[in-house]
Design a protein around this motif. Structure first.
Motif, PDB file in Angstrom:
ATOM      1  N   LEU A  42       1.341  -1.088   0.266  1.00 43.13           N
ATOM      2  CA  LEU A  42       0.346  -0.032  -0.089  1.00 43.13           C
ATOM      3  C   LEU A  42       0.953   1.154   0.117  1.00 43.13           C
ATOM      4  CD1 LEU A  42      -2.464  -1.428   2.343  1.00 43.13           C
ATOM      5  CD2 LEU A  42      -3.340  -0.038   0.070  1.00 43.13           C
ATOM      6  N   TRP A  43       1.777   1.572   0.614  1.00 37.91           N
ATOM      7  CA  TRP A  43       3.179   2.808   0.492  1.00 37.91           C
ATOM      8  C   TRP A  43       3.368   2.405  -0.436  1.00 37.91           C
ATOM      9  CZ3 TRP A  43       5.131   0.221   5.242  1.00 37.91           C
ATOM     10  CH2 TRP A  43       4.302   0.785   6.825  1.00 37.91           C
ATOM     11  N   GLU A  44       3.487   1.507  -1.538  1.00 38.64           N
ATOM     12  CA  GLU A  44       3.997   1.946  -2.901  1.00 38.64           C
ATOM     13  C   GLU A  44       3.020   2.138  -4.306  1.00 38.64           C
ATOM     14  OE1 GLU A  44       6.065  -1.782  -4.672  1.00 38.64           O
ATOM     15  OE2 GLU A  44       6.741  -1.605  -2.874  1.00 38.64           O
ATOM     16  N   ARG A  45       1.616   1.070  -3.906  1.00 39.38           N
ATOM     17  CA  ARG A  45       0.245   1.853  -4.288  1.00 39.38           C
ATOM     18  C   ARG A  45      -0.128   1.456  -3.975  1.00 39.38           C
ATOM     19  NH1 ARG A  45      -1.153  -2.643  -7.342  1.00 39.38           N
ATOM     20  NH2 ARG A  45       0.321  -4.661  -6.656  1.00 39.38           N
ATOM     21  N   GLN A  46      -1.895   2.905  -4.012  1.00 42.02           N
ATOM     22  CA  GLN A  46      -3.075   2.620  -3.876  1.00 42.02           C
ATOM     23  C   GLN A  46      -4.007   3.603  -4.690  1.00 42.02           C
ATOM     24  OE1 GLN A  46      -3.842   4.715  -0.509  1.00 42.02           O
ATOM     25  NE2 GLN A  46      -2.624   5.633  -0.479  1.00 42.02           N
ATOM     26  N   PRO A  47      -4.783   3.354  -4.339  1.00 38.83           N
ATOM     27  CA  PRO A  47      -5.470   2.394  -3.899  1.00 38.83           C
ATOM     28  C   PRO A  47      -5.073   1.053  -4.265  1.00 38.83           C
ATOM     29  CG  PRO A  47      -7.698   2.727  -5.259  1.00 38.83           C
ATOM     30  CD  PRO A  47      -6.111   3.888  -4.797  1.00 38.83           C
ATOM     31  N   VAL A  48      -5.352  -0.081  -3.733  1.00 38.75           N
ATOM     32  CA  VAL A  48      -4.943  -1.661  -4.462  1.00 38.75           C
ATOM     33  C   VAL A  48      -6.565  -2.542  -4.135  1.00 38.75           C
ATOM     34  CG1 VAL A  48      -3.270  -1.920  -4.361  1.00 38.75           C
ATOM     35  CG2 VAL A  48      -4.180  -2.653  -2.358  1.00 38.75           C
ATOM     36  N   THR A  49      -6.807  -3.356  -4.972  1.00 34.83           N
ATOM     37  CA  THR A  49      -8.113  -4.522  -4.423  1.00 34.83           C
ATOM     38  C   THR A  49      -7.135  -5.451  -4.164  1.00 34.83           C
ATOM     39  OG1 THR A  49      -7.292  -5.207  -6.268  1.00 34.83           O
ATOM     40  CG2 THR A  49      -9.010  -3.990  -6.744  1.00 34.83           C
ATOM     41  N   VAL A  50      -8.441  -5.817  -2.963  1.00 35.23           N
ATOM     42  CA  VAL A  50      -7.995  -7.669  -2.625  1.00 35.23           C
ATOM     43  C   VAL A  50      -7.479  -8.502  -3.062  1.00 35.23           C
ATOM     44  CG1 VAL A  50      -8.493  -9.014  -1.056  1.00 35.23           C
ATOM     45  CG2 VAL A  50      -9.392  -6.999  -0.822  1.00 35.23           C
ATOM     46  N   LYS A  51      -7.421  -8.815  -4.627  1.00 34.93           N
ATOM     47  CA  LYS A  51      -7.203  -9.892  -5.733  1.00 34.93           C
ATOM     48  C   LYS A  51      -5.444  -8.859  -5.616  1.00 34.93           C
ATOM     49  CE  LYS A  51      -7.334 -11.990  -9.686  1.00 34.93           C
ATOM     50  NZ  LYS A  51      -7.597 -14.107  -8.716  1.00 34.93           N
ATOM     51  N   GLU A  52      -5.554  -8.148  -5.585  1.00 31.58           N
ATOM     52  CA  GLU A  52      -3.801  -7.469  -6.040  1.00 31.58           C
ATOM     53  C   GLU A  52      -3.156  -7.147  -4.871  1.00 31.58           C
ATOM     54  OE1 GLU A  52      -5.396  -3.815  -9.667  1.00 31.58           O
ATOM     55  OE2 GLU A  52      -4.698  -3.452  -6.880  1.00 31.58           O
ATOM     56  N   LEU A  53      -4.144  -7.284  -4.075  1.00 31.48           N
ATOM     57  CA  LEU A  53      -2.933  -7.763  -2.291  1.00 31.48           C
ATOM     58  C   LEU A  53      -2.374  -9.226  -3.056  1.00 31.48           C
ATOM     59  CD1 LEU A  53      -3.914  -5.823   0.337  1.00 31.48           C
ATOM     60  CD2 LEU A  53      -1.838  -6.197  -0.386  1.00 31.48           C
ATOM     61  N   GLY A  54      -4.078  -9.975  -2.290  1.00 33.18           N
ATOM     62  CA  GLY A  54      -3.470 -11.546  -2.784  1.00 33.18           C
ATOM     63  C   GLY A  54      -2.178 -11.644  -3.736  1.00 33.18           C
ATOM     64  N   VAL A  55      -2.401 -11.907  -5.040  1.00 30.95           N
ATOM     65  CA  VAL A  55      -1.759 -11.575  -5.987  1.00 30.95           C
ATOM     66  C   VAL A  55       0.500 -10.618  -5.262  1.00 30.95           C
ATOM     67  CG1 VAL A  55      -0.303 -11.400  -8.436  1.00 30.95           C
ATOM     68  CG2 VAL A  55      -2.775 -11.518  -8.366  1.00 30.95           C
ATOM     69  N   GLY A  62      -9.102 -15.507   2.010  1.00 36.81           N
ATOM     70  CA  GLY A  62      -9.753 -16.040   3.309  1.00 36.81           C
ATOM     71  C   GLY A  62      -8.321 -15.456   4.483  1.00 36.81           C
ATOM     72  N   THR A  63      -7.537 -15.594   4.010  1.00 37.02           N
ATOM     73  CA  THR A  63      -6.116 -14.504   4.493  1.00 37.02           C
ATOM     74  C   THR A  63      -6.347 -13.586   4.354  1.00 37.02           C
ATOM     75  OG1 THR A  63      -4.421 -16.556   4.374  1.00 37.02           O
ATOM     76  CG2 THR A  63      -3.550 -14.502   5.316  1.00 37.02           C
ATOM     77  N   LEU A  64      -6.410 -12.574   4.033  1.00 40.02           N
ATOM     78  CA  LEU A  64      -6.662 -11.120   3.433  1.00 40.02           C
ATOM     79  C   LEU A  64      -7.616 -10.724   4.488  1.00 40.02           C
ATOM     80  CD1 LEU A  64      -4.431 -10.574  -0.068  1.00 40.02           C
ATOM     81  CD2 LEU A  64      -3.942 -10.169   2.539  1.00 40.02           C
ATOM     82  N   SER A  65      -8.596 -11.281   4.356  1.00 32.34           N
ATOM     83  CA  SER A  65     -10.056 -10.433   4.272  1.00 32.34           C
ATOM     84  C   SER A  65      -9.972  -9.962   5.704  1.00 32.34           C
ATOM     85  CB  SER A  65     -10.928 -11.395   4.430  1.00 32.34           C
ATOM     86  OG  SER A  65     -11.792 -11.220   2.852  1.00 32.34           O
ATOM     87  N   PRO A  66      -9.573 -10.881   6.843  1.00 29.07           N
ATOM     88  CA  PRO A  66      -9.231 -10.718   8.473  1.00 29.07           C
ATOM     89  C   PRO A  66      -8.426 -10.212   8.955  1.00 29.07           C
ATOM     90  CG  PRO A  66      -9.154 -13.580   7.841  1.00 29.07           C
ATOM     91  CD  PRO A  66      -9.537 -12.323   6.630  1.00 29.07           C
ATOM     92  N   LEU A  67      -7.289 -10.477   8.065  1.00 30.45           N
ATOM     93  CA  LEU A  67      -6.105  -8.704   8.378  1.00 30.45           C
ATOM     94  C   LEU A  67      -6.223  -7.516   7.562  1.00 30.45           C
ATOM     95  CD1 LEU A  67      -2.148 -10.298   6.625  1.00 30.45           C
ATOM     96  CD2 LEU A  67      -3.691  -7.671   6.381  1.00 30.45           C
TER      97      LEU A  67
END
Lengths: 141, 141
Positions: A42-55, A62-67
DNA sequence: ACCAATTTAGTTGTGCACAATCAAGTTGCC
DNA sequence: GGCAACTTGATTGTGCACAACTAAATTGGT
């Protein structure tokens, strides 16, 4: 098949040892290591989707949502549905989250120091690990 | 401080990729990777105390106690208090647990194949990771 | 012999990780 | 236009990992 001979165990052990050092370094920032990884994206680029974060992090929802919910609860990020595509959730830094970057800048240096490796070794290690990960990802498919 | 430049992420990713391959290979044995590690120690020597297992695997009782209970529930090990020192719990293989070894013998070879590395690289990697882990353990103290 | 410090497991709480599944929204094909 | 296939996130369930704490047993010093 002795445990001592299996490189897999060493990878596993190194990963946990790293986690221990990060735990110590990140305590004052109020972040865990995986949370810190997400913040780095996120410090590098934003906004990002959950999908992009996952990639980027090789993690599933399942890991990212609660995080991400924990990061939101800590006031570091905001999440909102994309207007363009209602399936997507956009993750943005709050000003507090963006501000945390300055304090986080010192972390990589301290971690590098803790590794006890020199730069050439790090680069060598990184190359080997990336080939390893690529081969393993292929094999577990 | 780009994510792409941090070797720590690669260690972490490699560890999870390894876990994925083991998950696949161990499914038919009914073991997870950490359970397999514990069984490897037991196939080498038994009985062992929970403490000894923890030293061998670098895990604490908060991780091992439930793990061993699951192995016991699966009928692979038995746990009993040591008569000599009532604080210790001795973990032994059941005959079923001992019998599992034969099927497990094929696993390391298949994992090695999945890594795509040659023997020299494995040895090199192992050495680097062990130095890394030792340095990190020192630093997180 | 006694008591304090240590050792050893276990428990509880928090968080990561992934598989399997579900719900909602989008896209493409006819 | 309408429906099937796909995409995207969230949820649930299981298991690993560690910190902090508790309980019980042992050890060592006096």
């Amino acid at each position: 098949m002795l445990l001592e001979n299996q490189v897999c165990f060493d990878v596993h052990a190194a990963s946990r040892a790293l986690d221990g050092v990060y735990r110590k370094e990140l305590r004052e920032l109020g972040l865990t290591y995986p949370q810190y990884l997400a913040m780095m994206v996120l410090w590098e680029r934003q906004p990002v989707t959950v999908k992009e974060l996952g990639v980027a992090l090789r993690l599933d929802s399942g890991t990212l949502s609660p995080l991400l919910k924990r990061l939101e609860a800590a006031g570091l990020v905001r999440r909102e549905r994309s207007a363009a595509d209602e399936r997507s959730v956009l993750v943005r830094l709050t000003s507090e989250g963006a501000g945390l970057r300055r304090r986080a800048l010192e972390v990589p240096g301290r971690i590098f120091e803790a590794t006890g490796l020199d730069l050439a070794e790090v680069i060598e290690l990184q190359g080997t690990l990336r080939r390893l990960t690529a081969a393993l990802d292929e094999a577990s498919r």
